[in-house]
Write a protein that holds these residues in place. Structure first.
Motif, PDB file in Angstrom:
ATOM      1  N   GLU A 290     -24.033 -16.531   0.133  1.00  0.00           N
ATOM      2  CA  GLU A 290     -25.234 -15.721  -0.007  1.00  0.00           C
ATOM      3  C   GLU A 290     -25.300 -15.134  -1.417  1.00  0.00           C
ATOM      4  N   PRO A 291     -26.497 -14.851  -1.915  1.00  0.00           N
ATOM      5  CA  PRO A 291     -26.633 -14.330  -3.283  1.00  0.00           C
ATOM      6  C   PRO A 291     -25.836 -13.051  -3.501  1.00  0.00           C
ATOM      7  N   HIS A 292     -25.115 -12.997  -4.616  1.00  0.00           N
ATOM      8  CA  HIS A 292     -24.352 -11.811  -4.994  1.00  0.00           C
ATOM      9  C   HIS A 292     -24.057 -11.898  -6.489  1.00  0.00           C
ATOM     10  N   SER A 293     -23.555 -10.811  -7.046  1.00  0.00           N
ATOM     11  CA  SER A 293     -23.203 -10.804  -8.464  1.00  0.00           C
ATOM     12  C   SER A 293     -21.971 -11.677  -8.702  1.00  0.00           C
ATOM     13  N   ILE A 294     -21.896 -12.248  -9.893  1.00  0.00           N
ATOM     14  CA  ILE A 294     -20.804 -13.157 -10.245  1.00  0.00           C
ATOM     15  C   ILE A 294     -19.893 -12.485 -11.258  1.00  0.00           C
ATOM     16  N   GLU A 295     -18.629 -12.354 -10.890  1.00  0.00           N
ATOM     17  CA  GLU A 295     -17.645 -11.823 -11.838  1.00  0.00           C
ATOM     18  C   GLU A 295     -17.379 -12.869 -12.909  1.00  0.00           C
ATOM     19  N   ARG A 296     -17.250 -12.428 -14.163  1.00  0.00           N
ATOM     20  CA  ARG A 296     -17.086 -13.385 -15.248  1.00  0.00           C
ATOM     21  C   ARG A 296     -16.406 -12.714 -16.436  1.00  0.00           C
ATOM     22  N   SER A 297     -15.948 -13.558 -17.360  1.00  0.00           N
ATOM     23  CA  SER A 297     -15.332 -13.065 -18.592  1.00  0.00           C
ATOM     24  C   SER A 297     -16.414 -12.937 -19.658  1.00  0.00           C
TER      25      SER A 297
ATOM     26  N   ALA B 150     -31.249 -14.833 -11.684  1.00  0.00           N
ATOM     27  CA  ALA B 150     -31.519 -16.158 -11.122  1.00  0.00           C
ATOM     28  C   ALA B 150     -30.303 -17.073 -11.253  1.00  0.00           C
ATOM     29  N   LEU B 151     -29.593 -16.961 -12.371  1.00  0.00           N
ATOM     30  CA  LEU B 151     -28.444 -17.836 -12.591  1.00  0.00           C
ATOM     31  C   LEU B 151     -27.292 -17.472 -11.652  1.00  0.00           C
ATOM     32  N   GLU B 152     -27.104 -16.190 -11.385  1.00  0.00           N
ATOM     33  CA  GLU B 152     -26.083 -15.784 -10.419  1.00  0.00           C
ATOM     34  C   GLU B 152     -26.410 -16.335  -9.036  1.00  0.00           C
ATOM     35  N   ASN B 153     -27.672 -16.314  -8.661  1.00  0.00           N
ATOM     36  CA  ASN B 153     -28.070 -16.876  -7.370  1.00  0.00           C
ATOM     37  C   ASN B 153     -27.838 -18.382  -7.331  1.00  0.00           C
TER      38      ASN B 153
ATOM     39  N   ALA C 218     -19.670 -30.137 -13.249  1.00  0.00           N
ATOM     40  CA  ALA C 218     -20.438 -30.004 -14.488  1.00  0.00           C
ATOM     41  C   ALA C 218     -21.544 -28.956 -14.349  1.00  0.00           C
ATOM     42  N   THR C 219     -22.246 -28.963 -13.224  1.00  0.00           N
ATOM     43  CA  THR C 219     -23.349 -28.014 -13.021  1.00  0.00           C
ATOM     44  C   THR C 219     -22.831 -26.578 -12.959  1.00  0.00           C
ATOM     45  N   LEU C 220     -21.731 -26.381 -12.240  1.00  0.00           N
ATOM     46  CA  LEU C 220     -21.170 -25.032 -12.106  1.00  0.00           C
ATOM     47  C   LEU C 220     -20.639 -24.529 -13.447  1.00  0.00           C
ATOM     48  N   ALA C 221     -19.937 -25.384 -14.196  1.00  0.00           N
ATOM     49  CA  ALA C 221     -19.410 -24.969 -15.492  1.00  0.00           C
ATOM     50  C   ALA C 221     -20.544 -24.634 -16.454  1.00  0.00           C
ATOM     51  N   THR C 222     -21.604 -25.444 -16.446  1.00  0.00           N
ATOM     52  CA  THR C 222     -22.751 -25.174 -17.314  1.00  0.00           C
ATOM     53  C   THR C 222     -23.398 -23.842 -16.967  1.00  0.00           C
ATOM     54  N   ALA C 223     -23.586 -23.585 -15.680  1.00  0.00           N
ATOM     55  CA  ALA C 223     -24.202 -22.325 -15.251  1.00  0.00           C
ATOM     56  C   ALA C 223     -23.324 -21.133 -15.629  1.00  0.00           C
ATOM     57  N   TYR C 224     -22.027 -21.281 -15.494  1.00  0.00           N
ATOM     58  CA  TYR C 224     -21.108 -20.186 -15.816  1.00  0.00           C
ATOM     59  C   TYR C 224     -21.165 -19.863 -17.307  1.00  0.00           C
ATOM     60  N   TYR C 225     -21.080 -20.890 -18.147  1.00  0.00           N
ATOM     61  CA  TYR C 225     -21.131 -20.659 -19.593  1.00  0.00           C
ATOM     62  C   TYR C 225     -22.497 -20.126 -20.025  1.00  0.00           C
ATOM     63  N   GLN C 226     -23.546 -20.576 -19.368  1.00  0.00           N
ATOM     64  CA  GLN C 226     -24.869 -20.049 -19.687  1.00  0.00           C
ATOM     65  C   GLN C 226     -24.948 -18.571 -19.342  1.00  0.00           C
ATOM     66  N   LEU C 227     -24.281 -18.178 -18.263  1.00  0.00           N
ATOM     67  CA  LEU C 227     -24.236 -16.771 -17.885  1.00  0.00           C
ATOM     68  C   LEU C 227     -23.524 -15.953 -18.963  1.00  0.00           C
TER      69      LEU C 227
END
Length: 464
Positions: A255-262, A243-246, A173-182
């Motif tokens: 380790e912190p890096h950019s997140i690929e997303r749709s 911050a959300l990617e981290n 749930a936390t990961l899905a929420t963060a992804y959609y928020q991104l």
């Protein structure tokens, strides 16, 4: 005593299928908790969305990859797994409770007598003793004390298993929420970048009008301020994205890096959830199941504590080889054996047994109250999430209509301004309202997804 306290069965069928540890004729819906937990009527024949795998709920391929990786690498998940292995070790130990204890040892003893102990008369002598001894002890489970302890440990293991499921559900749930928020932030960023470009062009146009005498310096500064405002909002958005990617990286144990997303428009989040039968669906919730198992554990420990008041029956056996001479150690004449059947009834033991029993009775009542709280909390979460998710669809539609109205108002204001029928203040007002409306639409779309995730988690989904 508890026959009138418990009503109905909330999750008894699930527990019985998992392990036969439930006390007979014991129901697990506490008094004051009914099946009307959600302030709404639900179809009794519908299937629960909680039984659906998270892969069927979150169809974004990139999100599925991240969730799969998190369920493998997330540190909280790993800690929960270690706790489960620890509980499994205790469970294996509890299953050996009916097996007799057995020990074996070999000893050599050399003794010398004291001449002074015999009045100073006689001679000093030496004696050797060689022995191999095996001992066994077995407590007969007359009062089902050992059985109760075994069932209590089984319940403890199953409670730990539910705790692991709860951790997995929380991570999903936390990961899905963060992804959609991104994705929402990306959409807002796109809107702001378009707005900045539009306002900069509008600023140039206004400056030309000022040079031609058709606009004032005040108009120029007002539009210039709007450019700065949008640029400042863009910085805030970029900071939030960073911050959300981290945060997502932490969930992935990377380790912190950019997140690929749709993107937000490509999402096909479920438009409807089949909530299932009111109480039946709570069987999917790990926290409710854990509360049930914790109550089972307390119940059985109370039974075991009660059995301590009764006499215990123990069989003990001891045998082996014993000889004073090493040469005759391994002969038939060196064999010895004894068998003892003992019955022990506690009488005075500093009130320890009664104290233990009273403490367990209190722990059982605490576990019952925690079960009731878990059920009520689950009902509240489902009710809130269900209502919010149902209402959010209309909210998104209204916000979309509001955005289109402000977009049209902005276009009309520009046309009227070019015709000299309105002043620049009306254009500025329309432009500000348009930007806020476009940003609000993205927030509303994300909120709907967030409510959907909350409902899925509240129904007990995410760990399958």
């Amino acid at each position: 005593m508890y026959r009138n306290i418990y009503k109905g069965i909330a999750v008894a069928s699930m527990v019985l299928l998992t392990a036969c540890i439930m006390p007979k004729k014991q129901d697990y819906m506490p008094e004051g908790v009914s099946e009307k937990l959600f302030r709404t009527e639900l179809p009794a024949d519908s299937l629960s969305s909680a039984a659906v795998s998270w892969r069927d709920i979150f169809t974004d391929l990139l999100l599925q990859q991240y969730i799969g990786k998190a369920l493998t690498n997330n540190l909280d998940v790993k800690v929960a797994l270690q706790s489960l292995q620890s509980a499994q070790a205790y469970l294996k130990q509890s299953k050996a409770v009916y097996v007799p204890t057995l020990s074996i040892g070999a000893n050599y003893t050399r003794s010398t007598n004291s001449i002074n102990a015999m009045g100073g008369v006689g001679e000093r002598s030496h004696a050797n003793l060689w022995d191999i001894t095996g001992s066994a002890s077995w407590e007969v489970d007359i009062w089902n004390k050992l059985s109760a302890q075994n069932r209590a440990q089984t319940a403890s293991y199953l409670a730990t298993l539910q705790a692991q499921k709860a951790v997995q559900s929380e991570v999903v749930a936390t990961l899905a929420t963060a992804y959609y928020q991104l994705l929402m932030l990306d959409e807002q960023k796109r809107v702001l970048e378009q707005t900045i470009d539009f306002r900069q062009k509008s600023l140039q146009t206004t400056q030309h009008l000022k040079e031609a005498g058709s606009a004032t310096e005040v108009a120029v500064k007002q539009i210039e301020a709007l450019v700065y405002n949008a640029q400042a909002q863009l910085i805030t958005i970029n900071n939030s994205v960073w911050a959300l990617e981290n945060t997502i990286c932490v969930l992935l144990a990377e380790e912190p890096h950019s997140i690929e997303r749709s993107n937000l428009s490509a999402q096909q989040f479920p438009t409807d959830f089949k909530q299932g039968y009111p109480v039946k669906l709570l069987e999917n919730r790990p926290d409710v199941a854990r509360a049930v198992f914790n109550f089972c554990n307390a119940f059985e420990l109370t039974n075991a504590a009660r059995a301590n008041f009764y006499p215990s029956f123990t069989l003990s056996a001891r045998g082996g080889l014993s000889s004073t001479d090493l040469d005759t150690w391994f002969s038939a004449k060196s064999i010895f054996a004894n068998l003892v059947a003992g019955l022990a009834q506690p009488i005075l033991n500093k009130r320890q047994i009664r104290t233990q029993y009273e403490v367990q009775r209190a722990n059982q009542e605490i576990a019952l109250l925690n079960l009731k709280k878990a059920l009520l909390s689950a009902g509240k979460e489902v009710s809130d999430a269900m209502h919010n998710f149902s209402a959010q669809e209309e909210y998104v539609q209204l916000k979309t209509k509001e955005m289109k109205a402000y977009q049209q108002a902005t276009d009309f204001s520009k046309q009227l301004f070019d015709s000299g029928m309105v002043n620049y203040l009306e254009i500025i007002t329309a432009e500000v309202n348009r930007l806020n409306a476009e940003l609000s639409v993205a927030e509303a779309q994300f909120a709907r997804m967030q409510y959907g995730i909350s409902l899925y988690k509240a129904l007990g989904g995410g760990w399958r």
